[in-house]
Design an enzyme around this catalytic site. Structure first.
Site, short mmCIF file in Angstrom:
data_model
loop_
_atom_site.label_atom_id
_atom_site.label_comp_id
_atom_site.label_asym_id
_atom_site.label_seq_id
_atom_site.Cartn_x
_atom_site.Cartn_y
_atom_site.Cartn_z
N HIS A 282 0.85 -1.20 0.00
CA HIS A 282 0.00 0.00 0.00
C HIS A 282 0.87 1.24 0.00
O HIS A 282 1.91 1.32 0.67
CB HIS A 282 -1.02 -0.02 1.14
CG HIS A 282 -0.50 0.29 2.51
ND1 HIS A 282 -0.38 1.58 2.99
CD2 HIS A 282 -0.11 -0.51 3.52
CE1 HIS A 282 0.05 1.55 4.25
NE2 HIS A 282 0.23 0.29 4.60
N ASP A 294 5.65 2.85 7.06
CA ASP A 294 4.30 2.33 6.84
C ASP A 294 3.56 3.22 5.84
O ASP A 294 2.89 4.15 6.24
CB ASP A 294 3.56 2.28 8.16
CG ASP A 294 2.17 1.67 8.06
OD1 ASP A 294 1.89 1.02 7.03
OD2 ASP A 294 1.37 1.87 8.99
N GLU A 326 -5.48 1.76 2.04
CA GLU A 326 -5.30 0.61 2.94
C GLU A 326 -5.53 1.01 4.38
O GLU A 326 -6.12 0.25 5.15
CB GLU A 326 -3.89 0.03 2.76
CG GLU A 326 -3.63 -1.27 3.52
CD GLU A 326 -3.12 -1.08 4.95
OE1 GLU A 326 -2.95 -2.09 5.65
OE2 GLU A 326 -2.89 0.09 5.36
N GLU A 327 -5.07 2.20 4.73
CA GLU A 327 -5.17 2.65 6.11
C GLU A 327 -6.62 2.88 6.55
O GLU A 327 -6.89 3.02 7.74
CB GLU A 327 -4.34 3.92 6.31
CG GLU A 327 -2.85 3.76 6.10
CD GLU A 327 -2.17 2.92 7.17
OE1 GLU A 327 -2.86 2.38 8.05
OE2 GLU A 327 -0.94 2.81 7.11
N ASP A 355 4.28 -4.97 3.63
CA ASP A 355 3.73 -3.85 4.39
C ASP A 355 4.57 -3.67 5.65
O ASP A 355 4.48 -4.47 6.57
CB ASP A 355 2.27 -4.14 4.74
CG ASP A 355 1.57 -2.96 5.39
OD1 ASP A 355 2.24 -1.94 5.66
OD2 ASP A 355 0.35 -3.06 5.61
N HIS A 455 2.10 5.06 12.76
CA HIS A 455 0.95 5.95 12.57
C HIS A 455 1.16 7.31 13.24
O HIS A 455 0.19 7.93 13.68
CB HIS A 455 -0.34 5.29 13.06
CG HIS A 455 -0.86 4.25 12.13
ND1 HIS A 455 -2.07 3.62 12.32
CD2 HIS A 455 -0.34 3.70 11.00
CE1 HIS A 455 -2.28 2.75 11.34
NE2 HIS A 455 -1.22 2.77 10.53
#
Length: 514
Positions: A282, A294, A326-327, A355, A455
């Site tokens: 992603h 990420d 994707e998130e 990923d 994140h």
């Protein structure tokens, strides 16, 4: 051989050594030039892509999230590289619900007792007494609170409250009021949409009250609504429910709307189009940061593999996909798989997912295709165990430790597994804590997150472990080349089945939203 990364020792040399197992794992009929070319797939080249993704984020508010200019620029960068390498590039559009909370929400009781409730900030750095629900609308309203089918105190069984789940619950509701509802039975969005349809100018949904269901709700509506919607703890909701006529101010500052984003899908011009070897990662980040580990790391790694293999005539067709959203719940890969015809789906012989392959406190994790780790997690479709064994052989050749990772549905392999396509891939860990056993294998810090910037805004180019990136780049290159040339791809042996049809005497082989 054991790989040791020395400070200042060029990663090009290190990664070239890492792809030496191609000599022993590549099919016997592979062109020697292929193994030579694979040695040129290096971590420094991957880092150059990561640097470019960092620059894109820096120029676009620090993010590359789906639906933002940062993602669009990332998409264009990847697509341009792939086109120049000679791939047929498809930009696949799809709609998705976009949400961003711009500033901290406000909730206060105006009367009969003035009180300001502690908010949960947009970055989630603290959990207050209430939180804006994902896909809440924006607004600043002061109105009378009206209870909607509340039954208090709560019963002993969770999810028995029916508050706000039916339009009939709003019989007699006064338009212009704020609806107060309790969690239970139906999805949050059903409650919010029913309140909106009844003329509510805002909605407060509080936790249900049983053990484990008392904390502040941080819910996801799943689709945009136009009124402010917040979740609260059970204690706050119970407090607001009495007396009747309580006046509340509710303020949210969000963007909640349907936007269009794109997957980038690149097909090689070489190989049998009925035997597709599919690699994916992603490309989007979360809104909070640039997403360089990420998942810039997985995207950059497969981009470099794609560009280096583009000129090589392979036996099987290579496809590289860069997913969006994707998130937000694997939306890009789900859209792609759902859009395939049965014939197109049957051509994809395996899917490899990458990923987060460079976490700073990494573990080298291989997706457990057959639940050989005996965790009780679902195994992948037949052939997934073969993919797992290929990656294990690669790391074993390097005398490099590795561990399994469950197919837990958190990344883009999920839709492919659901479609029955053999899958596998690599992962270096996210917010979970590294175990002492993993520390013994990989170094780092036990008890600390694999990626301390998961994140967050600090997921920058500085959040990359070069050794993990080099090891995994070599593994990705190995798998791509092996499967690009293999006559016997993972899964049931189709050749034996065909032989059985030709020869009657032969024997076929067997092989929270609510």
């Amino acid at each position: 051989m054991r790989f040791t990364l020395r400070r200042g020792a060029g990663l090009a040399t290190a990664t070239a050594a890492l792809v030496l197992p191609l000599i022993s794992t590549a099919p016997a009929d592979a062109d020697p030039d292929v193994t030579q070319l694979a040695r040129t797939i290096s971590a420094p080249a991957v880092k150059q892509h990561l640097q470019r993704l960092q620059e894109i984020a820096d120029a676009n508010g620090g993010t590359r999230a789906a639906g933002t200019p940062g993602f669009t620029a990332s998409r264009d960068y990847v697509a341009d590289k792939l086109r120049k390498a000679g791939y047929k590039v498809t930009i696949q559009p799809f709609e998705f619900p976009f949400f961003e909370e711009h500033s901290t929400a406000l909730m206060q009781q105006v009367s009969p007792e003035p009180k300001v409730y502690a908010p949960t900030p947009p970055d989630g750095s603290a959990v207050g007494e209430f939180a804006t629900m994902t896909y809440s609308g924006t607004g600043d309203v002061t109105a009378t609170l009206q209870n909607v089918d509340l039954v208090l105190p709560p019963g002993p069984t969770p999810s028995t409250s029916n508050s706000g789940c039916e339009a009939s619950d709003f019989a007699g509701f006064t338009a212009g009021n704020i609806a107060l509802m309790r969690r239970g039975t139906c999805d949050f969005v059903v409650k919010a949409q029913n309140a909106q349809a009844a003329g509510a100018v805002g909605a407060i949904i509080f936790n249900e009250g049983q053990e484990g269901r008392t904390a502040t709700l941080r819910g996801n509506l799943g689709t945009p609504v136009s009124i402010p919607v917040v979740g609260t703890s059970f204690a706050v909701g119970e407090e607001l429910s009495s007396p009747a006529g309580t006046v509340v101010r509710l303020k949210t500052d969000t963007t909640s709307e349907i936007r269009t984003t794109h997957n980038v899908i690149a097909d090689s011009k070489w190989g049998d189009a009925s035997k597709v070897v599919h690699l994916g990662a992603h490309l989007d980040s979360v809104l909070a940061g640039p997403g360089i580990n990420d998942n810039g790391s997985g995207s950059a790694a497969i981009l470099e593999v794609a560009t280096k293999l583009s000129k090589i005539p392979t036996k099987n067709r290579l496809r590289f996909s860069f997913w969006s959203a994707e998130e937000l719940g694997l939306l890009g890969s789900e859209h792609y798989v759902a859009s395939l015809t049965p014939a197109e789906r049957a051509k994809i012989k395996l899917y490899l997912n990458f990923d987060m392959v460079a976490s700073t406190n990494y573990a080298l994790k291989i997706f457990d295709g057959d639940d050989s780790d005996a965790t009780g997690a679902p195994a992948g479709p037949p052939g997934s165990d073969e993919i797992e064994k290929l990656f294990e052989k690669y790391f074993d050749t390097l005398r490099q430790g590795h561990v399994g990772s469950d197919f837990d549905g958190r990344s883009d392999y999920g839709p492919f597994i659901d479609a029955g396509i053999p899958a596998g891939g690599l992962f270096t860990g996210a917010e979970g804590a590294k175990t002492p056993a993993e520390q013994a294998l990989f170094g780092g810090t036990a008890g600390a997150p694999y990626d301390p910037c998961y994140h967050q805004a600090c997921d920058t180019i500085a959040n990359i472990n070069d050794k993990a990136l080099a090891l995994n780049t070599g593994a990705i290159a190995t798998a791509a080349v092996v499967y690009a040339f293999s006559r016997d791809l993972p899964g049931p042996d189709a050749r034996a089945a065909a032989a059985a049809l030709r020869h009657s005497d032969s024997h076929p082989h067997g092989s929270p939203t609510s």
